[in-house]
Design an enzyme around this catalytic site. Structure first.
Site, mmCIF file in Angstrom:
data_model
loop_
_atom_site.group_PDB
_atom_site.id
_atom_site.type_symbol
_atom_site.label_atom_id
_atom_site.label_comp_id
_atom_site.label_asym_id
_atom_site.label_seq_id
_atom_site.Cartn_x
_atom_site.Cartn_y
_atom_site.Cartn_z
ATOM 1 N NE ARG A 146 -3.361 -2.408 2.835
ATOM 2 C CZ ARG A 146 -2.950 -3.593 3.294
ATOM 3 N NH1 ARG A 146 -1.685 -3.743 3.683
ATOM 4 N NH2 ARG A 146 -3.784 -4.616 3.374
ATOM 5 C CG HIS A 240 -4.900 0.931 -3.757
ATOM 6 N ND1 HIS A 240 -4.121 1.004 -2.622
ATOM 7 C CD2 HIS A 240 -5.772 -0.094 -3.539
ATOM 8 C CE1 HIS A 240 -4.529 0.082 -1.756
ATOM 9 N NE2 HIS A 240 -5.520 -0.602 -2.297
ATOM 10 N NE ARG A 243 -2.989 -3.354 -1.666
ATOM 11 C CZ ARG A 243 -2.449 -4.185 -0.781
ATOM 12 N NH1 ARG A 243 -1.134 -4.309 -0.724
ATOM 13 N NH2 ARG A 243 -3.209 -4.888 0.034
ATOM 14 C CG HIS A 266 -5.359 -9.048 0.768
ATOM 15 N ND1 HIS A 266 -5.535 -9.369 -0.566
ATOM 16 C CD2 HIS A 266 -5.417 -7.686 0.829
ATOM 17 C CE1 HIS A 266 -5.685 -8.261 -1.267
ATOM 18 N NE2 HIS A 266 -5.621 -7.235 -0.446
ATOM 19 C CE1 TYR A 275 -6.363 -7.008 -7.444
ATOM 20 C CE2 TYR A 275 -6.023 -8.149 -5.378
ATOM 21 C CZ TYR A 275 -6.148 -6.979 -6.087
ATOM 22 O OH TYR A 275 -6.066 -5.775 -5.436
#
Length: 294
Positions: A146, A240, A243, A266, A275
């Site tokens: 992040r 982001h 990322r 996560h 994803y």
């Protein structure tokens, strides 16, 4: 009601170790709620009923608030009243039956590998600013961290000999491997450019602005936007975006979902599942084989 909200925020900070961003978000949501009830003639938390809360949520729907915004507000309200109920401030929890609207999860904006290459080739590698900017963007794309984690990095968090960085996330640490492209750029930055910005030798922030102070989110966002423009990329790019692009490109190149989950930090694999998902291999081996710039 304002004092109760402040007490609740203090409780989150001291007892729950919540992040500053979370606390600001809760406080903003709850102050809006309190202002709404004040207009309705409701000044005390123990006067708020389930019907009152549902009317407030209905008001947000009428004002065309996004589902995600309404959901966040409901989460804030539920957290507050759960706290007040436990403390005995209210005799029953009026938020117990509040339900958040369904949020359709959209695939985030990502860049193609070619767009990433164009973006990362924009900084001038012969100037201090260009070296710093390229090192930052390469590291963000190399790790998927992040932007807040990138900007919180200290010089001691980087181990170039073994090719990894230590990322700090709300009191937790995770080790993320980095590929050769990012490692070489970081080495160049540390050797040739960091001293150009940092005059105070006690400054431990890895990346700083031109004044030698830690780089801000807004500062980095402007840097990224400028390079996206010069690269001719017309997508709505935020920090982001790199990322998200990291995660998708890793998975498309054969990384397993568990390894990507660990690298992204996560806590719940469902956050990573938007994803993609494949088989399992050791994290560093996966990284070196799968990352486009390793």
């Amino acid at each position: 009601m304002e004092k109760l909200i402040n007490d609740f925020i203090e409780y989150l900070h001291n007892e729950k170790n919540t992040s500053g961003n979370t606390e600001v978000s809760y406080q903003r949501d709850l102050k809006k709620m309190a202002a709404y009830f004040e207009k309705q003639g409701i000044a005390h938390a123990d006067e708020v009923t389930e019907s009152d809360l549902k009317a407030y949520v209905s008001e947000m729907h009428s004002a065309d608030f996004a589902s995600s915004t309404i959901s966040r507000n409901i989460a804030s309200i539920r957290a507050l009243f759960h706290y007040l109920f436990k403390k005995g401030v209210v005799s029953e929890d009026p938020s117990e039956n509040l339900r958040a609207p369904r949020i359709e999860k959209k695939m985030p904006e990502i860049l193609t590998v070619q767009e990433v290459d164009r973006l990362l080739s924009q900084p001038n590698p012969h100037t201090g600013k260009g070296i710093r900017d390229k090192a930052m963007m390469e590291l963000l794309y190399a790790t998927g961290m992040r932007v807040s984690e990138l900007l919180a990095l200290k010089t001691e968090d980087v181990n170039l000999s073994f090719g990894y960085v230590i990322c700090h996330d709300n009191g937790k640490e995770r080790v993320i491997p980095i590929g050769n492209v990012s490692r070489d750029m970081l080495q160049k930055y540390m050797d040739e450019a960091r001293d150009f910005f940092v005059k105070n030798q006690r400054e431990s922030a890895l990346f700083t602005n031109c004044s030698g102070k830690p780089m801000s989110r807004q500062g980095f966002w402007k840097v990224l936007k400028g390079y996206a423009e010069s690269a001719g990329i017309h997508k709505d790019i935020t920090p982001h975006t790199l990322r998200h692009s990291f995660a998708v490109h890793m998975l498309q190149n054969g990384a397993d979902i568990k390894s990507v989950q660990e690298m992204l930090g996560h806590s719940d694999i469902s956050s990573t599942q938007m994803y993609l998902g494949l088989d399992t291999v050791k994290m560093r081996d996966v990284y070196m084989k799968a990352h486009p710039r390793s």
